[in-house]
Scaffold this motif. Structure first.
Motif, PDB file in Angstrom:
ATOM      1  N   ALA A 114       0.826  -1.212   0.000  1.00  0.00           N
ATOM      2  CA  ALA A 114       0.000   0.000   0.000  1.00  0.00           C
ATOM      3  C   ALA A 114       0.858   1.260   0.000  1.00  0.00           C
ATOM      4  O   ALA A 114       0.656   2.174  -0.807  1.00  0.00           O
ATOM      5  N   MET A 121      -6.243  -8.174  -1.828  1.00  0.00           N
ATOM      6  CA  MET A 121      -5.896  -6.910  -1.168  1.00  0.00           C
ATOM      7  C   MET A 121      -5.229  -5.888  -2.090  1.00  0.00           C
ATOM      8  O   MET A 121      -5.359  -4.691  -1.870  1.00  0.00           O
ATOM      9  N   ILE A 156       6.924   5.220  13.267  1.00  0.00           N
ATOM     10  CA  ILE A 156       6.195   6.421  13.684  1.00  0.00           C
ATOM     11  C   ILE A 156       5.457   6.092  14.977  1.00  0.00           C
ATOM     12  O   ILE A 156       4.681   5.140  15.027  1.00  0.00           O
TER      13      ILE A 156
HETATM   14  C1  LIG Z   1       1.036 -14.490   5.794  1.00  0.00           C
HETATM   15  C2  LIG Z   1       0.081 -13.596   5.055  1.00  0.00           C
HETATM   16  C3  LIG Z   1      -0.379 -13.974   3.814  1.00  0.00           C
HETATM   17  C4  LIG Z   1      -1.243 -13.145   3.112  1.00  0.00           C
HETATM   18  N1  LIG Z   1      -1.700 -13.556   1.904  1.00  0.00           N
HETATM   19  C5  LIG Z   1      -2.553 -12.764   1.217  1.00  0.00           C
HETATM   20  C6  LIG Z   1      -3.079 -13.160  -0.040  1.00  0.00           C
HETATM   21  O1  LIG Z   1      -2.805 -14.238  -0.539  1.00  0.00           O
HETATM   22  N2  LIG Z   1      -3.929 -12.333  -0.674  1.00  0.00           N
HETATM   23  C7  LIG Z   1      -4.288 -11.139  -0.140  1.00  0.00           C
HETATM   24  O2  LIG Z   1      -5.073 -10.432  -0.756  1.00  0.00           O
HETATM   25  N3  LIG Z   1      -3.785 -10.721   1.032  1.00  0.00           N
HETATM   26  C8  LIG Z   1      -2.945 -11.504   1.722  1.00  0.00           C
HETATM   27  N4  LIG Z   1      -2.470 -11.090   2.935  1.00  0.00           N
HETATM   28  C9  LIG Z   1      -2.814  -9.751   3.432  1.00  0.00           C
HETATM   29  C10 LIG Z   1      -1.640  -8.774   3.192  1.00  0.00           C
HETATM   30  O3  LIG Z   1      -1.396  -8.158   4.407  1.00  0.00           O
HETATM   31  C11 LIG Z   1      -1.985  -7.796   2.094  1.00  0.00           C
HETATM   32  O4  LIG Z   1      -2.240  -8.496   0.907  1.00  0.00           O
HETATM   33  C12 LIG Z   1      -0.914  -6.741   1.786  1.00  0.00           C
HETATM   34  O5  LIG Z   1       0.379  -7.269   1.791  1.00  0.00           O
HETATM   35  C13 LIG Z   1      -1.054  -5.579   2.703  1.00  0.00           C
HETATM   36  O6  LIG Z   1      -0.187  -4.555   2.317  1.00  0.00           O
HETATM   37  P1  LIG Z   1      -0.137  -3.206   3.153  1.00  0.00           P
HETATM   38  O7  LIG Z   1       0.935  -2.396   2.574  1.00  0.00           O
HETATM   39  O8  LIG Z   1      -1.492  -2.641   3.284  1.00  0.00           O
HETATM   40  O9  LIG Z   1       0.233  -3.668   4.633  1.00  0.00           O
HETATM   41  P2  LIG Z   1       1.551  -4.380   5.151  1.00  0.00           P
HETATM   42  O10 LIG Z   1       2.112  -5.245   4.127  1.00  0.00           O
HETATM   43  O11 LIG Z   1       1.207  -4.967   6.465  1.00  0.00           O
HETATM   44  O12 LIG Z   1       2.566  -3.177   5.351  1.00  0.00           O
HETATM   45  C14 LIG Z   1       2.416  -2.249   6.363  1.00  0.00           C
HETATM   46  C15 LIG Z   1       3.782  -1.733   6.718  1.00  0.00           C
HETATM   47  O13 LIG Z   1       3.623  -0.641   7.626  1.00  0.00           O
HETATM   48  C16 LIG Z   1       4.667  -0.693   8.560  1.00  0.00           C
HETATM   49  N5  LIG Z   1       4.231   0.019   9.753  1.00  0.00           N
HETATM   50  C17 LIG Z   1       3.167  -0.264  10.542  1.00  0.00           C
HETATM   51  N6  LIG Z   1       3.088   0.633  11.541  1.00  0.00           N
HETATM   52  C18 LIG Z   1       4.114   1.485  11.363  1.00  0.00           C
HETATM   53  C19 LIG Z   1       4.576   2.624  12.079  1.00  0.00           C
HETATM   54  N7  LIG Z   1       3.958   3.055  13.175  1.00  0.00           N
HETATM   55  N8  LIG Z   1       5.654   3.278  11.616  1.00  0.00           N
HETATM   56  C20 LIG Z   1       6.294   2.871  10.486  1.00  0.00           C
HETATM   57  N9  LIG Z   1       5.917   1.779   9.784  1.00  0.00           N
HETATM   58  C21 LIG Z   1       4.853   1.112  10.223  1.00  0.00           C
HETATM   59  C22 LIG Z   1       4.880  -2.167   8.809  1.00  0.00           C
HETATM   60  O14 LIG Z   1       6.163  -2.417   9.285  1.00  0.00           O
HETATM   61  C23 LIG Z   1       4.648  -2.748   7.429  1.00  0.00           C
HETATM   62  O15 LIG Z   1       5.853  -2.912   6.753  1.00  0.00           O
HETATM   63  C24 LIG Z   1      -1.631 -11.913   3.672  1.00  0.00           C
HETATM   64  C25 LIG Z   1      -1.179 -11.554   4.935  1.00  0.00           C
HETATM   65  C26 LIG Z   1      -0.335 -12.385   5.634  1.00  0.00           C
HETATM   66  C27 LIG Z   1       0.122 -11.956   6.998  1.00  0.00           C
END
Ligand SMILES: Cc1cc2nc3c(=O)[nH]c(=O)nc-3n(C[C@H](O)[C@H](O)[C@H](O)COP(=O)(O)OP(=O)(O)OC[C@H]3O[C@@H](n4cnc5c(N)ncnc54)[C@H](O)[C@@H]3O)c2cc1C
Length: 540
Positions: free
Chosen positions: A22, A443, A114
């Motif tokens: 994201a 996602m 953060i």
């Molecule tokens: C094992 C696993 C398998 C998955 N498989 C699927 C799948 O097959 N299909 C699907 O659709 N989804 C799947 N998901 C859901 C997955 O989380 C999402 O698909 C997607 O990777 C989310 O991306 P994101 O950037 O929103 O969040 P994230 O990937 O969680 O990234 C958020 C980032 O923010 C950082 N962060 C958080 N708080 C702070 C802070 N206070 N300060 C600085 N940095 C911070 C974290 O360190 C992290 O790196 C899966 C999840 C898991 C755990």
């Protein structure tokens, strides 16, 4: 961009918290508007979920040709996924490739958690404070902090007493862990547990699986990517991505069901479920009939089909019964996908321990003790999931100067308008926040849809010289009611799931994702934007 007076302007137009899928797309998209953007990431690398979850067997459970960015036709044509479902290392490699290809790294600050974000109404800016005490100011804040990014270790007394090694699936070390010759305990049988258990079982001398709740798991049927499948998919990639926008889960290629499970004969149903079982994947299975997620009797036909499969696979009848979920309808908790999960319980070195009957009481120096007996363990693996959907936001002290904090506002459960903004917290967007379809979809489709909406909103504001946007309390209230009504009309609330916050002691029980369907949600977001951002107050 939003400020002509350079003395007054914050350091950035937009600060993004998180550099997972994201945060990276938000950086790319908003930078493309000419905005000054910076992303802050707690980890030492980018990738979010795919950076942290390095446990054995970690892979996506939506097919990789779908579970990937759609924003660049060149990217999606060029990238080659070697298997039907990408492994964690493969997905992380892809994410790093995207960062390089779109030159994202120069605007990402790693190793920067953060801790606080405060909005100053007079200055109309957010001040973010990092763990090291640095401050950063920005006009807008985009929370891309993830839904499954706050690992949860059970609240066990004496965690530190255990003298062996312990791991959490979501905080896995970057160097490989070798369990050969060890006695290992895995606690938790959700998606991560189900993925890692067959692999650890092959390595370890003995594996104890501590199960509180049995979850339904379907075969993934992972396999090397067939060149013909890839060629066909890529020949119409753009059309498929567009078609996905018009589906409930943001995934194309699954014709919508037309019939109730209860209108099919038992034999017809068995054949339909069998075909889906052979095909592999969860969407396909839940799409067998129209009413599997809304009608308990219809759902029971699918639930029982899977229970029968478990009984047919697992040789020990007591173990099979323990593994066959009976406390929730199939699909109302995150449906797991596996490779030889149930077969693993036929191995001599694997023991299933029912911790519903005899809960874990404590960790001991040499293992753990349930109410029944002690287990000597070399390593313990917590596959106990996350403080889902609100955990990362709750860990940041988000507040309006001299006023409300997000923790207070959400004390009784999260409230948002469209999952995108929280009334009372201007200029703060959330990507895939509670109240959006997020975890109930592919996602990356949701991430792109949200980010594109935010980009559209910011472009609209710039064109109209607006500098502040805020969700209206009335719109937020209506949306929260709608999210609840839609959930109440389904079977989802029947399960004690993390969708409800049920895995976190003391967390308010509120159904967090919007389950009206990705396509319905997107239409609503588009309609709001077309109607001059109805429900959002914009000021100059
Ligand atoms: C094992 C696993 C398998 C998955 N498989 C699927 C799948 O097959 N299909 C699907 O659709 N989804 C799947 N998901 C859901 C997955 O989380 C999402 O698909 C997607 O990777 C989310 O991306 P994101 O950037 O929103 O969040 P994230 O990937 O969680 O990234 C958020 C980032 O923010 C950082 N962060 C958080 N708080 C702070 C802070 N206070 N300060 C600085 N940095 C911070 C974290 O360190 C992290 O790196 C899966 C999840 C898991 C755990």
């Amino acid at each position: 961009m939003f400020d002509t007076d350079s003395d007054q302007r914050p350091m950035f137009d937009v600060a993004i918290v998180g550099a997972g899928l994201a945060g990276l797309y938000a950086l790319h998209r908003l930078r493309g508007l000419g905005l000054r953007v910076r992303a802050f990431e707690a980890g030492s690398g980018i990738g979010g979920t795919w950076f942290w979850n390095r446990y054995p067997g970690a892979r996506c459970d939506v097919e990789s040709l779908e579970y990937s960015y759609s924003f660049s036709e060149d990217l999606q044509q060029e990238w080659r996924w070697p298997e039907r479902y990408g492994t964690q290392p493969e997905i992380l490699r892809y994410i790093n490739h995207v960062a390089d290809r779109f030159d994202l790294r120069r605007d990402i600050q790693l190793d920067t958690r953060i801790r606080a974000a405060t909005y100053d109404r007079a200055a109309n800016q957010w001040t973010l404070r990092t763990e090291r005490g640095e401050t950063v100011t920005a006009r807008f804040c985009v929370m891309a902090s993830g839904n499954l990014s706050t690992p949860r270790v059970p609240d066990l007394p004496d965690l530190d007493r255990f003298q062996g090694k312990w791991y959490h699936s979501g905080l896995w070390p970057s160097e490989p862990v070798d369990f050969s010759g060890q006695v290992v305990g895995v606690i938790g049988t959700g998606s991560s547990g189900v993925q890692m258990i067959p692999i650890i079982a092959r390595q370890a001398k003995r594996l104890y699986v501590f199960q509180r709740t049995a979850n339904f798991s379907l075969p993934a049927r992972n396999a090397p990517m067939r060149p013909e499948t890839e060629r066909r998919h890529k020949a119409s990639y753009r059309e498929r991505r567009l078609a996905a926008l018009d589906t409930p889960f943001g995934i194309a290629g699954h014709p919508p069901p037309t019939k109730s499970a209860l209108d099919a004969s038992p034999e017809e149903r068995r054949q339909a479920y069998e075909a889906k079982w052979e095909e592999g994947g969860s969407i396909s299975f839940l799409y067998a009939y129209t009413d599997l997620l809304v009608n308990k009797a219809a759902n029971e036909t699918a639930s029982e089909f899977v229970r029968e499969k478990i009984r047919a696979t697992v040789q020990d009848r007591t173990v099979a019964e323990l593994l066959a979920p009976k406390d929730h309808p199939i699909g109302t908790k995150r449906l797991c996908l596996d490779t030889e999960y149930y077969e693993t319980y036929n191995r001599d070195n694997v023991t299933l321990v029912d911790v519903r009957r005899a809960p874990i009481a404590e960790l001991t120096p040499s293992g753990l003790r349930t109410r029944e007996r002690e287990y000597a363990l070399d390593s313990i693996v917590f596959a106990t999931g996350f403080d889902a959907m609100t955990g990362a936001l709750r860990e940041i002290d988000i507040r309006v100067e001299g006023g409300l904090s997000l923790a207070d506002k959400w004390a009784a459960g999260p409230t948002t308008y469209l999952g995108l903004m929280v009334a009372g917290f201007p200029n703060m967007f959330v990507i895939t926040g509670p109240g959006s379809p997020s975890v109930k979809t592919q996602m990356i489709a949701s991430i792109e849809q949200h980010t594109d909406w935010i980009a559209g909103c910011l472009a609209h504001m710039r064109a109209g010289d607006f500098t502040r946007v805020e969700a209206e309390a009335r719109a937020e209230g209506d949306w929260v009611r709608h999210v609840n009504e839609v959930a109440e009309a389904t079977l989802y609330p029947l399960a004690n799931s993390w969708y409800l916050g049920a895995n976190i002691p003391g967390k308010p029980r509120v159904f967090m994702p919007y389950v009206g369907g990705f396509h319905v949600y997107k239409q609503k977001c588009d309609a709001v934007a077309a109607n001059s951002y109805d429900g959002f107050a914009m000021t100059r």
